[in-house]
Design a protein around this motif. Structure first.
Motif, mmCIF file in Angstrom:
data_model
loop_
_atom_site.group_PDB
_atom_site.id
_atom_site.type_symbol
_atom_site.label_atom_id
_atom_site.label_comp_id
_atom_site.label_asym_id
_atom_site.label_seq_id
_atom_site.Cartn_x
_atom_site.Cartn_y
_atom_site.Cartn_z
ATOM 1 N N LYS A 182 9.178 -12.214 -9.175
ATOM 2 C CA LYS A 182 8.455 -12.732 -10.345
ATOM 3 C C LYS A 182 6.958 -12.517 -10.138
ATOM 4 C CE LYS A 182 12.013 -16.053 -11.372
ATOM 5 N NZ LYS A 182 12.484 -17.402 -11.236
ATOM 6 N N ALA A 183 6.215 -12.426 -11.226
ATOM 7 C CA ALA A 183 4.790 -12.062 -11.185
ATOM 8 C C ALA A 183 3.981 -12.958 -10.252
ATOM 9 C CB ALA A 183 4.202 -12.076 -12.588
ATOM 10 N N ALA A 184 4.170 -14.251 -10.326
ATOM 11 C CA ALA A 184 3.385 -15.176 -9.492
ATOM 12 C C ALA A 184 3.718 -14.979 -8.013
ATOM 13 C CB ALA A 184 3.648 -16.620 -9.906
ATOM 14 N N GLU A 185 4.999 -14.822 -7.730
ATOM 15 C CA GLU A 185 5.424 -14.611 -6.344
ATOM 16 C C GLU A 185 4.912 -13.261 -5.831
ATOM 17 O OE1 GLU A 185 9.515 -14.755 -3.666
ATOM 18 O OE2 GLU A 185 9.648 -14.998 -5.846
ATOM 19 N N TYR A 186 4.995 -12.236 -6.681
ATOM 20 C CA TYR A 186 4.503 -10.916 -6.292
ATOM 21 C C TYR A 186 3.013 -10.957 -5.971
ATOM 22 C CZ TYR A 186 2.579 -6.264 -6.590
ATOM 23 O OH TYR A 186 1.864 -5.125 -6.323
ATOM 24 N N LYS A 187 2.246 -11.670 -6.779
ATOM 25 C CA LYS A 187 0.795 -11.731 -6.560
ATOM 26 C C LYS A 187 0.472 -12.276 -5.170
ATOM 27 C CE LYS A 187 -3.504 -13.271 -8.429
ATOM 28 N NZ LYS A 187 -4.309 -14.273 -8.912
ATOM 29 N N VAL A 188 1.157 -13.351 -4.771
ATOM 30 C CA VAL A 188 0.939 -13.939 -3.445
ATOM 31 C C VAL A 188 1.361 -12.957 -2.356
ATOM 32 C CG1 VAL A 188 1.674 -15.787 -1.877
ATOM 33 C CG2 VAL A 188 1.142 -16.306 -4.271
ATOM 34 N N LEU A 189 2.544 -12.362 -2.522
ATOM 35 C CA LEU A 189 3.042 -11.411 -1.528
ATOM 36 C C LEU A 189 2.138 -10.184 -1.428
ATOM 37 C CD1 LEU A 189 6.862 -11.636 -2.272
ATOM 38 C CD2 LEU A 189 5.695 -12.405 -0.190
ATOM 39 N N HIS A 190 1.714 -9.680 -2.579
ATOM 40 C CA HIS A 190 0.842 -8.505 -2.605
ATOM 41 C C HIS A 190 -0.436 -8.769 -1.810
ATOM 42 C CE1 HIS A 190 -1.255 -4.972 -4.102
ATOM 43 N NE2 HIS A 190 -2.223 -5.748 -4.562
ATOM 44 N N GLU A 191 -1.062 -9.902 -2.053
ATOM 45 C CA GLU A 191 -2.293 -10.242 -1.327
ATOM 46 C C GLU A 191 -2.028 -10.348 0.172
ATOM 47 O OE1 GLU A 191 -5.407 -10.379 -2.572
ATOM 48 O OE2 GLU A 191 -4.533 -9.784 -4.490
ATOM 49 N N GLN A 192 -0.915 -10.985 0.553
ATOM 50 C CA GLN A 192 -0.597 -11.141 1.975
ATOM 51 C C GLN A 192 -0.303 -9.793 2.630
ATOM 52 O OE1 GLN A 192 -0.854 -13.919 3.878
ATOM 53 N NE2 GLN A 192 -0.447 -12.547 5.586
ATOM 54 N N PHE A 193 0.461 -8.945 1.943
ATOM 55 C CA PHE A 193 0.761 -7.622 2.504
ATOM 56 C C PHE A 193 -0.502 -6.786 2.654
ATOM 57 C CE2 PHE A 193 5.284 -8.251 1.060
ATOM 58 C CZ PHE A 193 5.801 -8.303 2.343
#
Length: 184
Positions: free
Chosen positions: A38-49
């Motif tokens: 989901k978009a919100a989860e992806y945003k957090v993961l994207h930043e962490q990656f």
């Protein structure tokens, strides 16, 4: 004695460089798969990656590549006769391939950070095996130091590549079945 110190440093940083290359592409796989969240989860993961990839790349992997190359140059300067051996020419060709692989990974980092990645997680899993195959080639060339044995080594590498591709496909099917069973 300088040669042995340079060789030790070379081996240590080859290990660090390869560890970085193996792990960075694994991070790429997870980063690409995060896009399915989901978009919100992806945003957090994207930043962490992006943080993980940047640190791994610039603190471990790239410095290790340069230290590997510098130690290799020192070994060649101390023992220039190595450049007269055919196996060294082949090894240096594979080292060049590994350097190209390194910089292609750097391009992937940039594309992932800009969210312009075109690679699927399956393609990235296969890409991850390229460095493994190059590593196998270099080790066999250095240990065997023979053109004839290198031909057998090449046949072994092709066989290894085929086995790895089959294993990756089998693992992908296993993961899909496991996911389908969890959803049922």
């Amino acid at each position: 004695m300088i040669y042995l110190y340079a060789k030790s440093i070379h081996i240590i940083f080859v290990i660090c460089w390869m560890a970085g290359l193996f792990y960075i592409v694994r991070l790429f796989v997870y980063h690409a798969e995060a896009k399915l969240k989901k978009a919100a989860e992806y945003k957090v993961l994207h930043e962490q990656f992006m943080v993980m990839e940047k640190r791994l790349w610039w603190v471990i992997t790239t410095p290790s590549m340069y230290l590997t190359i510098m130690a290799g140059i020192v070994m060649l300067l101390v023992n220039p006769a190595l450049l007269q051996t055919p196996w060294m020419h082949v090894k240096l060709g594979f080292v060049l391939a590994l350097i190209i692989y390194h910089f292609k990974c750097q391009q992937i980092i940039k594309k992932l950070s800009l969210e312009k990645n075109q690679w699927t997680s399956s393609q990235l899993r296969l890409w991850n095996e390229v460095s493994t195959i190059i590593l196998f080639a270099i080790v066999f060339i250095v240990v065997l130091k023979s053109a004839v044995n290198w031909i057998y080594g090449l046949a072994g590498l092709v066989s290894l590549a085929i086995i790895l591709m089959i294993a990756i496909k089998m693992y992908k099917r296993y993961r899909q079945r496991k996911q389908e069973n969890q959803e049922s």
